[in-house]
Motif scaffolding. Sequence first.
Motif, PDB file in Angstrom:
ATOM      1  N   LEU A  98       0.364  10.050  11.878  1.00  0.00           N
ATOM      2  CA  LEU A  98       0.645   8.767  12.128  1.00  0.00           C
ATOM      3  C   LEU A  98      -0.064   8.248  13.423  1.00  0.00           C
ATOM      4  O   LEU A  98      -0.028   8.974  14.543  1.00  0.00           O
ATOM      5  N   LEU A  99      -0.613   7.082  13.570  1.00  0.00           N
ATOM      6  CA  LEU A  99      -1.281   6.720  14.676  1.00  0.00           C
ATOM      7  C   LEU A  99      -0.669   5.286  15.240  1.00  0.00           C
ATOM      8  O   LEU A  99      -0.260   4.514  13.961  1.00  0.00           O
ATOM      9  N   TYR A 100      -0.557   4.944  16.350  1.00  0.00           N
ATOM     10  CA  TYR A 100       0.228   4.000  16.663  1.00  0.00           C
ATOM     11  C   TYR A 100      -0.211   3.316  17.970  1.00  0.00           C
ATOM     12  O   TYR A 100      -0.837   4.174  18.891  1.00  0.00           O
ATOM     13  N   ASP A 101      -0.309   2.269  18.398  1.00  0.00           N
ATOM     14  CA  ASP A 101      -1.035   1.798  19.804  1.00  0.00           C
ATOM     15  C   ASP A 101      -0.496   2.390  20.950  1.00  0.00           C
ATOM     16  O   ASP A 101       0.917   2.560  21.064  1.00  0.00           O
ATOM     17  N   GLU A 117      -0.213   1.360  10.700  1.00  0.00           N
ATOM     18  CA  GLU A 117       0.538   0.110   9.976  1.00  0.00           C
ATOM     19  C   GLU A 117      -0.801  -0.514   9.318  1.00  0.00           C
ATOM     20  O   GLU A 117      -0.455  -1.032   8.176  1.00  0.00           O
ATOM     21  N   ARG A 118      -1.698  -0.557   9.841  1.00  0.00           N
ATOM     22  CA  ARG A 118      -2.869  -1.173   9.243  1.00  0.00           C
ATOM     23  C   ARG A 118      -4.051  -0.094   9.265  1.00  0.00           C
ATOM     24  O   ARG A 118      -4.138   0.356  10.392  1.00  0.00           O
ATOM     25  N   ARG A 119      -4.993  -0.148   8.170  1.00  0.00           N
ATOM     26  CA  ARG A 119      -6.207   0.425   8.480  1.00  0.00           C
ATOM     27  C   ARG A 119      -7.014   0.042   9.886  1.00  0.00           C
ATOM     28  O   ARG A 119      -6.916  -1.141  10.201  1.00  0.00           O
ATOM     29  N   GLY A 120      -7.796   0.662  10.414  1.00  0.00           N
ATOM     30  CA  GLY A 120      -8.623   0.393  11.199  1.00  0.00           C
ATOM     31  C   GLY A 120      -8.796   1.146  12.637  1.00  0.00           C
ATOM     32  O   GLY A 120      -7.814   2.057  13.017  1.00  0.00           O
ATOM     33  N   PRO A 121      -9.092   1.012  13.658  1.00  0.00           N
ATOM     34  CA  PRO A 121      -9.361   1.448  14.875  1.00  0.00           C
ATOM     35  C   PRO A 121      -7.914   1.569  15.595  1.00  0.00           C
ATOM     36  O   PRO A 121      -7.496   0.321  15.774  1.00  0.00           O
ATOM     37  N   VAL A 122      -7.229   2.568  16.355  1.00  0.00           N
ATOM     38  CA  VAL A 122      -6.146   2.419  16.985  1.00  0.00           C
ATOM     39  C   VAL A 122      -6.312   3.058  18.358  1.00  0.00           C
ATOM     40  O   VAL A 122      -6.670   4.284  18.400  1.00  0.00           O
ATOM     41  N   ARG A 123      -5.756   2.418  19.414  1.00  0.00           N
ATOM     42  CA  ARG A 123      -6.261   2.787  20.619  1.00  0.00           C
ATOM     43  C   ARG A 123      -5.305   3.577  21.428  1.00  0.00           C
ATOM     44  O   ARG A 123      -4.061   3.684  20.969  1.00  0.00           O
ATOM     45  N   THR A 124      -5.769   4.478  22.256  1.00  0.00           N
ATOM     46  CA  THR A 124      -5.105   5.453  22.887  1.00  0.00           C
ATOM     47  C   THR A 124      -4.133   4.867  24.221  1.00  0.00           C
ATOM     48  O   THR A 124      -4.333   3.717  24.308  1.00  0.00           O
ATOM     49  N   ASP A 125      -3.502   5.856  24.836  1.00  0.00           N
ATOM     50  CA  ASP A 125      -2.593   5.298  25.731  1.00  0.00           C
ATOM     51  C   ASP A 125      -3.599   4.788  26.839  1.00  0.00           C
ATOM     52  O   ASP A 125      -2.948   3.787  27.742  1.00  0.00           O
ATOM     53  N   THR A 126      -4.872   5.317  27.203  1.00  0.00           N
ATOM     54  CA  THR A 126      -5.656   4.936  28.338  1.00  0.00           C
ATOM     55  C   THR A 126      -6.433   3.709  28.100  1.00  0.00           C
ATOM     56  O   THR A 126      -7.123   3.027  28.826  1.00  0.00           O
ATOM     57  N   ALA A 182      -7.897   4.850  11.717  1.00  0.00           N
ATOM     58  CA  ALA A 182      -7.057   5.018  10.572  1.00  0.00           C
ATOM     59  C   ALA A 182      -7.491   4.760   9.234  1.00  0.00           C
ATOM     60  O   ALA A 182      -7.762   3.541   9.352  1.00  0.00           O
ATOM     61  N   GLU A 183      -7.571   5.490   8.275  1.00  0.00           N
ATOM     62  CA  GLU A 183      -8.215   5.446   7.085  1.00  0.00           C
ATOM     63  C   GLU A 183      -7.139   4.632   6.159  1.00  0.00           C
ATOM     64  O   GLU A 183      -7.488   4.278   4.884  1.00  0.00           O
ATOM     65  N   ARG A 184      -5.997   4.966   6.370  1.00  0.00           N
ATOM     66  CA  ARG A 184      -4.896   4.422   5.480  1.00  0.00           C
ATOM     67  C   ARG A 184      -3.837   3.614   6.237  1.00  0.00           C
ATOM     68  O   ARG A 184      -3.650   4.140   7.482  1.00  0.00           O
ATOM     69  N   SER A 185      -3.172   2.812   5.493  1.00  0.00           N
ATOM     70  CA  SER A 185      -2.127   2.012   6.199  1.00  0.00           C
ATOM     71  C   SER A 185      -0.668   2.698   5.432  1.00  0.00           C
ATOM     72  O   SER A 185      -0.810   3.183   4.507  1.00  0.00           O
ATOM     73  N   ILE A 186       0.370   2.289   6.313  1.00  0.00           N
ATOM     74  CA  ILE A 186       1.521   2.909   5.840  1.00  0.00           C
ATOM     75  C   ILE A 186       1.997   2.436   4.453  1.00  0.00           C
ATOM     76  O   ILE A 186       2.758   3.171   3.727  1.00  0.00           O
TER      77      ILE A 186
END
Length: 261
Positions: free
Chosen positions: A53-56, A83-92, A99-103
């Motif tokens: 799982l990736l999240y902002d 939550e949505r396909r696409g690039p998700v940024r790290t804490d920095t 993200a290749e798939r959405s939840i």
Amino acid sequence: MTTTRRTLLRGTAATAVTAVTAAGASPAGAVESGTPATRADSPLPPGPRIGILLYDGYSLLDPTGPAEVLSRLPGAEVVMIAERRGPVRTDTGDVRVMAERSIGEVDRLDVLLVPGAGNRGTVAAMGNQALLTWIRAVHRHSRWTTSVCTGSLILAAAGLLDGRRATTYWASAPYLESTFDVTYVPERYVRSGKIITAAGVSAGIDMSLYLASLIAGETTARAIQLAVEYDPRPPFDSGDAATADPRLKTLALQLLADSQI
């Protein structure tokens, strides 16, 4: 023929096998010729489907360290999910992972991994009911549900750690115990049933190697560790919060805070 990293590695592996055979021994894991496992056209057995799982605001090594290890499992499929396909940024904010798939597209996984984040990312994820509902739903059918760093706080917010032993980032341990029905254990990784939690950031690699041994056996896990040359010998003996100087702890947290957006 053009030399690539893959052909180079294959050539090296073939040389090693030839050397072992010439010495009169069988390579580790070898089987008698003619069996289905030795046929070049035999398909690999289906491996585990692993979702991260990736999240902002997640910490970069939390998902990518385990992905490096778990993607080497025979037949494994590793997919980044958000939550949505696409690039998700790290804490920095300096790096984004795709993200290749959405939840909404994933409801079954063999392994679920929830990474940790800085305060902003962790707090937002803990209050994101869409993510928590999805984590609970996937956990019902997973073989293993795992977390790295403050990802355990998110599992706890989803209600998955009630009455369990778990670990987390050292600075988040008091919050974990005081807020949830969880017993904090200061180890690199802690298993409680089918849930495995890892301590901060780099501990996700240790946890993933342990998970690899549960999925594919210790020999395969050891081979993966060698394949990625994970033999840590840090230049400083300052990675253990239990023995760290209080001033160093303060500076460590300040450096994290200053680097995050």
